[in-house]
Design an enzyme around this catalytic site. Sequence first.
Site, PDB file in Angstrom:
ATOM      1  N   LYS A 148       0.845  -1.206   0.000  1.00  0.00           N
ATOM      2  CA  LYS A 148       0.000   0.000   0.000  1.00  0.00           C
ATOM      3  C   LYS A 148       0.873   1.247   0.000  1.00  0.00           C
ATOM      4  O   LYS A 148       0.603   2.202  -0.729  1.00  0.00           O
ATOM      5  CB  LYS A 148      -0.950  -0.024   1.209  1.00  0.00           C
ATOM      6  N   GLN A 171      -4.935  -1.541   9.302  1.00  0.00           N
ATOM      7  CA  GLN A 171      -4.805  -2.870   8.702  1.00  0.00           C
ATOM      8  C   GLN A 171      -5.442  -3.930   9.609  1.00  0.00           C
ATOM      9  O   GLN A 171      -5.206  -3.958  10.817  1.00  0.00           O
ATOM     10  CB  GLN A 171      -3.318  -3.189   8.456  1.00  0.00           C
ATOM     11  N   ASP A 210     -11.118   2.673   3.335  1.00  0.00           N
ATOM     12  CA  ASP A 210     -11.436   1.244   3.212  1.00  0.00           C
ATOM     13  C   ASP A 210     -12.934   1.032   2.950  1.00  0.00           C
ATOM     14  O   ASP A 210     -13.343  -0.058   2.538  1.00  0.00           O
ATOM     15  CB  ASP A 210     -11.068   0.507   4.506  1.00  0.00           C
TER      16      ASP A 210
HETATM   17  N1  GUN Z   1      -6.883  -6.935   5.762  1.00  0.00           N
HETATM   18  C1  GUN Z   1      -7.150  -7.710   4.693  1.00  0.00           C
HETATM   19  N2  GUN Z   1      -7.731  -6.970   3.722  1.00  0.00           N
HETATM   20  C2  GUN Z   1      -7.840  -5.722   4.190  1.00  0.00           C
HETATM   21  C3  GUN Z   1      -8.348  -4.495   3.650  1.00  0.00           C
HETATM   22  O1  GUN Z   1      -8.839  -4.413   2.528  1.00  0.00           O
HETATM   23  N3  GUN Z   1      -8.240  -3.411   4.459  1.00  0.00           N
HETATM   24  C4  GUN Z   1      -7.708  -3.459   5.698  1.00  0.00           C
HETATM   25  N4  GUN Z   1      -7.679  -2.343   6.421  1.00  0.00           N
HETATM   26  N5  GUN Z   1      -7.238  -4.576   6.232  1.00  0.00           N
HETATM   27  C5  GUN Z   1      -7.300  -5.692   5.472  1.00  0.00           C
END
Ligand code: GUN
Length: 275
Positions: free
Chosen positions: A52, A96, A119
């Site tokens: 990311k 996350q 998100d």
């Molecule tokens: N953990 C697995 N996929 C995601 C996601 O799309 N966003 C976040 N914040 N955590 C994750």
Amino acid sequence: MYQVIDGKRISQEIKDELKEKMARLKARGENRCLAVIQVGADPASSVYVNNKKKACEYVGIESLSYGLPEETTEEELLKLIEELNGKGSVSGILVQLPLPGHINEEKILLAISPDKDVDGFHPVNVGNLSIGRPGFVSCTPAGVIQLLKRSGVEIQGKECVVLGRSNIVGKPMAMLLLRENGTVTVCHSRTENLREVTRRADILVVAIGKPKFIDESYVKEGAVVIDVGIHRDENNKLCGDVDFEKAAPHCSAITPVPGGVGPMTIAMLMSNCVG
Ligand code: GUN
């Protein structure tokens, strides 16, 4: 012959478009900044978080990184989120998942300001999606819609079957397909006669978290199959929820794993960040 939908290429295309848009925004003096919070050091999460941050750099989005120790308390995390909510220079906040067991995930997601919730997990954004108002949309299902559109797959009027009803994928996926005027059915672990339902699908989106669960017996001849799963098989090779070798010859188009839906999630996160 079936089309293999190339998520790597399409995600790159989207990131390049966003990079241009970001350059135009910067020329007008606008900036974007994503705050990424990771609690603990789960190796898979670290890989995602790093990807990311790299994508932010590529597109031209500033990123702030908060790597907090596993022992971080819920109060400490809430305090950081409050701080970032109030910080004008921060446009997006991402925590996350999964979080360590002693932290209430729902409480944390609720604390993120809905207008920084890139998100798309906050109930305000989930609600906006369900009533057709603008807002942040969960990245993986948004990525599936882009894969379909950019591969020339028409959604309007088509029988769309979503397999899986999670808050992050299945439910928003169903709402998005509905928004595109698909005829949508959601199946799950209690669905009776599952094959009968999935075999009606013109577009079948699979997000059930079971390696190679979907073989040709679930697929209508000529269907488009989108595989959201990612697992390691008995040979430590990446695979999806769909048994690609068995299902693909019966599809008109199908996503591979890896290189299908996976890369789209980050591209759509970048899209949510740029706005
Ligand atoms: N953990 C697995 N996929 C995601 C996601 O799309 N966003 C976040 N914040 N955590 C994750």
